[in-house]
Design an enzyme around this catalytic site. Sequence first.
Site, short mmCIF file in Angstrom:
data_model
loop_
_atom_site.label_atom_id
_atom_site.label_comp_id
_atom_site.label_asym_id
_atom_site.label_seq_id
_atom_site.Cartn_x
_atom_site.Cartn_y
_atom_site.Cartn_z
N THR A 144 32.52 36.80 37.19
CA THR A 144 31.51 36.45 36.18
C THR A 144 32.25 35.87 34.97
OG1 THR A 144 31.50 38.78 35.46
CG2 THR A 144 29.75 38.06 36.96
N LYS A 170 36.53 42.38 40.57
CA LYS A 170 36.11 41.57 39.45
C LYS A 170 35.87 42.51 38.28
CE LYS A 170 32.54 40.86 37.86
NZ LYS A 170 31.81 41.40 36.65
N THR A 181 34.44 51.52 38.65
CA THR A 181 34.23 50.53 37.60
C THR A 181 34.20 49.14 38.19
OG1 THR A 181 35.09 49.61 35.57
CG2 THR A 181 36.69 50.30 37.15
N GLU A 267 37.47 40.56 28.37
CA GLU A 267 36.88 39.38 27.74
C GLU A 267 37.56 39.03 26.42
OE1 GLU A 267 32.38 39.64 29.58
OE2 GLU A 267 32.79 40.62 27.68
N ASN A 389 30.17 37.56 24.27
CA ASN A 389 29.04 38.43 24.43
C ASN A 389 27.87 38.11 23.52
OD1 ASN A 389 29.68 40.66 26.50
ND2 ASN A 389 31.57 40.40 25.34
#
Length: 394
Positions: A144, A170, A181, A267, A389
């Site tokens: 993603t 991932k 997780t 991220e 985000n």
Amino acid sequence: MEIKFTWPQGFQSGATHAGFKADQQLDFGWLVSDVPAVAAGVYTKNQFQAAPTQYTRSLIQKGQTLQALVINSGNANSFTGQPGLDNAAQSGHLVAEKLNISSDLVGVASTGVIGKQMPMDKFKDGLAKLTLTSQSQLPEAILTTDTHSKKTCHALTIDGKTVTITGFAKGSGMIHPNMGTTLGFIATDAKIEGSLLQDLLRELIQSSFNQITVDGCMSTNDMVVVLANGQAQNQTLTAKHPEFVSFKKALQTVLINLAKMVAADGEGANKLIEAQVQNAANPVEANQVAKAIVGSNLIKAMLFGEDGNWGRIVQAIGQTQAQLNPNQLDIQIGGIPLVKNSLTVPVDQAALHQILATDKIIITVNLHCGEAQGMAWGCDLTYQYVEINAAYEG
């Protein structure tokens, strides 16, 4: 030993673009064993567990056997009510029909945006395009916000037979596990008892995937699944098998490798943070302290700014319930002592800054309360995390 990525004996995979993502990226794939495989799984404890996670968990708990996993990215099929559960079940049935196997042998996993029903027309179109090969891009199809795929492969000898353990995962954001997780999948051709494999995964997840955090957010879709199809033809592994410990160590290595890759690819992350805790009262408290360090937003921001403010490490340790001696705490960053017996020590600031400028920071703390050790992994907190985000759905 670690080897070039390859599927274990008796496993094949495939990947394609089904249209779950707007661009032409791979977003759909499957992993298939030639024969039914012993299956073990661990799953998120988020109370809003996604439909595919519920479905696959139920299958494994009922039969401890799977032969195929179908995985998509771009749609989480989470918080979708009964229609979502129906779509997860239909997904498994459609794959089973194509493979001519029982639907009870097909696990389903999804990742992506929460709250959107699975577009089954796209699922069917993607399934029609899937084929099976020994080499595929399945690890790339489940991504993603990840910047790259995460995969690892380990080989060892059991009963004179070569056993391969291959893992891929991932995960980049919404990472704060509890039992499992992100999405993680392990395939091995080892022959092992099903109940033993489940116990082994439940144990090893605690010191691997459960010891990483990116943002303190627990996903609704988390699962880690292990499939063992026995095609290496070793004697069935039991707890008394003379080479069981070797298998356990190899599986742990694969899980830790994947966990660290997820943490490093957080991220917007620039740095991997590794916390090493020494001489805790017990292993649970050692892991608790380690995870508190890598999970602290203050420490994550501190390391992004390449600052050596060790007071933030003290704060993170102190807010846990671990047994501590306030007068006996040692802290090091990158091997440079900052605190000894709870007192600051002179520091070569140039050397410390050089370490803080690297892309992997190791924080070591000695609690002087026992002999237990613990480790955890995380990443720094950057401006890019907020940017990603703030506009996740584009």
